[in-house]
Design an enzyme around this catalytic site. Structure first.
Site, PDB file in Angstrom:
ATOM      1  N   ARG A  59       0.831  -1.205   0.000  1.00 44.81           N
ATOM      2  CA  ARG A  59       0.000   0.000   0.000  1.00 44.81           C
ATOM      3  C   ARG A  59       0.869   1.259   0.000  1.00 44.81           C
ATOM      4  O   ARG A  59       0.469   2.307  -0.520  1.00 44.81           O
ATOM      5  CB  ARG A  59      -0.946   0.013   1.212  1.00 44.81           C
ATOM      6  CG  ARG A  59      -1.737   1.309   1.345  1.00 44.81           C
ATOM      7  CD  ARG A  59      -2.834   1.208   2.391  1.00 44.81           C
ATOM      8  NE  ARG A  59      -2.352   0.792   3.681  1.00 44.81           N
ATOM      9  CZ  ARG A  59      -1.754   1.593   4.568  1.00 44.81           C
ATOM     10  NH1 ARG A  59      -1.542   2.866   4.282  1.00 44.81           N
ATOM     11  NH2 ARG A  59      -1.363   1.120   5.729  1.00 44.81           N
ATOM     12  N   TYR A 112     -15.129  14.697 -16.987  1.00 40.12           N
ATOM     13  CA  TYR A 112     -15.778  13.408 -16.783  1.00 40.12           C
ATOM     14  C   TYR A 112     -16.857  13.565 -15.716  1.00 40.12           C
ATOM     15  O   TYR A 112     -16.613  14.163 -14.664  1.00 40.12           O
ATOM     16  CB  TYR A 112     -14.729  12.388 -16.365  1.00 40.12           C
ATOM     17  CG  TYR A 112     -15.243  11.008 -16.066  1.00 40.12           C
ATOM     18  CD1 TYR A 112     -16.096  10.350 -16.955  1.00 40.12           C
ATOM     19  CD2 TYR A 112     -14.862  10.345 -14.907  1.00 40.12           C
ATOM     20  CE1 TYR A 112     -16.563   9.069 -16.681  1.00 40.12           C
ATOM     21  CE2 TYR A 112     -15.309   9.072 -14.630  1.00 40.12           C
ATOM     22  CZ  TYR A 112     -16.165   8.431 -15.511  1.00 40.12           C
ATOM     23  OH  TYR A 112     -16.619   7.168 -15.237  1.00 40.12           O
ATOM     24  N   ASP A 184      -6.469  17.260 -15.957  1.00 43.98           N
ATOM     25  CA  ASP A 184      -6.741  15.880 -16.346  1.00 43.98           C
ATOM     26  C   ASP A 184      -6.336  15.762 -17.813  1.00 43.98           C
ATOM     27  O   ASP A 184      -6.981  16.322 -18.698  1.00 43.98           O
ATOM     28  CB  ASP A 184      -8.231  15.568 -16.147  1.00 43.98           C
ATOM     29  CG  ASP A 184      -8.570  14.113 -16.459  1.00 43.98           C
ATOM     30  OD1 ASP A 184      -7.822  13.472 -17.224  1.00 43.98           O
ATOM     31  OD2 ASP A 184      -9.594  13.626 -15.948  1.00 43.98           O
ATOM     32  N   LYS A 209      -7.406   4.344 -19.867  1.00 43.09           N
ATOM     33  CA  LYS A 209      -7.560   4.780 -21.245  1.00 43.09           C
ATOM     34  C   LYS A 209      -6.268   4.607 -22.044  1.00 43.09           C
ATOM     35  O   LYS A 209      -5.736   3.513 -22.128  1.00 43.09           O
ATOM     36  CB  LYS A 209      -8.056   6.218 -21.266  1.00 43.09           C
ATOM     37  CG  LYS A 209      -9.548   6.406 -20.981  1.00 43.09           C
ATOM     38  CD  LYS A 209     -10.043   5.875 -19.667  1.00 43.09           C
ATOM     39  CE  LYS A 209     -11.493   6.261 -19.393  1.00 43.09           C
ATOM     40  NZ  LYS A 209     -11.873   5.970 -18.002  1.00 43.09           N
TER      41      LYS A 209
END
Length: 394
Positions: A59, A112, A184, A209
């Site tokens: 993590r 988005y 972004d 993507k």
């Protein structure tokens, strides 16, 4: 390979981030482990104090994940990156790290859908205010700024309308108000657009993507300019916990090796298809940055090295015609997401942006008749033939 900074993106895609392991593996192996053992108690204590470099718990850091992160950071021209479990995990981490109660965000309305929803529905509960503007209009951005504005968040080209925001000018507005500009960069990838060179402070991607490019991974990434930012962002992500796992990081790193080839081929296809659609008698309008009819053609080519492979269009028959197109087209699959080797088609108002209020959709020019297409790397003539056949039903 060392000192890759001066190499072309094609070479960087193949070699950046490669970890030299003890067996001389040509690609970074998958370190599918949760925890790493210490040599002794002092070694463990030294790692936790940050006095010694090494791995403790996946993590926090993992060799496979770190190799992928360094690759993306190099391609974007950043100092380092933080891999996230999804694009939205990256968005959440950026907001959680940079914002606090009483802060204000100016956000592009062409982002988005869930990005705007998380500001409206979640961060608002914790005292963060947001104003949504058409960030392609700098006057709207300037007018929305307040003394407590701490961030401008943009996605450019916008999702799904492809509206282009002037990154450099927006950075100037942000910095004049002691705010951060977060970009972004998902729609163009590091191959076609470099926001750090234009003044951005933080970059993020949905790696689902173009960066991965094969519709088989969900992942996100945050890229920062300097090591101090990296350290503080890393602490935030360690606590939030939305990190990418080693296997998905391996898959993303593998996808990066062909990213330049993929995005350039898809953009080449998209240009031809956009030109075809613009001339079609059943198509009312096409939005694609490579078309000279695109409203911000000059700005786009000033700040970007390529046009991408996203096309937005509206048919003369509106939503009903769009549904017939989506229901009858071959090869191009009816599915959300984008940036993969396969071509996809979808309806933003009822799918990716359905969670947005109708009022905000209309402000963002996301009409009920808008159809979004992500062009892949298939044979271009066959894709055009698929449109030709399906448009007969519209």
């Amino acid at each position: 390979m060392k000192n890759l900074e001066n190499y072309d993106n094609a070479t960087q895609c193949v070699h950046a981030g490669q970890l030299e392991d003890q067996f001389g593996a040509v690609v970074t192996p998958i370190y599918q482990v949760s925890t790493f053992k210490f040599r002794d108690a002092d070694h463990g204590a030294s790692l936790f104090k940050g006095e010694e470099d090494g791995f403790i718990y996946t993590r926090m850091r993992n060799p496979t994940v770190e190799a992928m992160e360094k690759s993306v950071a190099m391609l974007e021209g950043g100092s380092n990156a933080i891999g996230c479990a999804s694009g939205m995990a990256a968005v959440h981490a950026v907001f959680a790290h940079l914002l606090r109660a009483g802060d204000h965000v100016v956000c592009s309305n062409g982002v988005y859908g869930p990005t705007s929803v998380i500001l409206e529905n979640f961060f608002s509960k914790f005292g963060v205010e947001s104003t949504f503007v058409d960030s392609s209009d700098l006057n709207q951005t300037k007018a929305a700024m307040r003394p407590n504005t701490k961030m401008i968040f943009i996605e450019t080209p916008g999702n799904p309308t492809l509206a282009v925001t002037d990154i450099q000018a927006t950075a100037d507005i942000a910095h004049a108000n002691n705010a951060k500009l977060v970009v972004d960069n998902t729609f163009l990838s590091p191959i076609f657009q470099k926001p750090f060179e234009l003044g951005a402070d933080v970059i993020l991607h949905s790696m689902t993507k173009y960066i991965n490019g094969h519709a088989d991974v969900v992942g996100g990434v945050i890229i920062v300019k300097d090591n101090e930012d990296y350290k503080t962002f890393r602490k935030t992500m360690n606590l939030i916990g939305g990190v990418i796992d080693p296997f998905n990081a391996f898959m993303v790193h593998r996808g990066i090796k062909t990213m330049k080839l993929r995005v350039e081929k898809a953009a080449e296809n998209a240009m031809k298809i956009a030109e075809y659609l613009e001339k079609h008698p059943k198509v009312d309008r096409v939005w694609y940055p490579g078309l000279k009819s695109f409203p911000q053609f000059d700005l786009h080519h000033k700040q970007s090295k390529g046009d991408g492979s996203m096309i937005a269009m509206e048919l003369k028959g509106g939503l009903a015609a769009g549904k017939e197109l989506m229901n009858n087209i071959q090869i191009i699959q009816l599915a959300v997401s984008l940036g993969g080797v396969e071509s996809l088609i979808q309806h933003p108002a009822s799918m990716t942006h359905a969670a947005m209020s109708k009022e905000n959709r209309e402000k963002a020019a996301i009409t009920d008749g808008l159809v979004r297409v992500s062009i892949g790397i298939e044979d271009c003539d066959e894709l055009i033939a698929a449109f030709e056949s399906a448009l007969k039903f519209a």
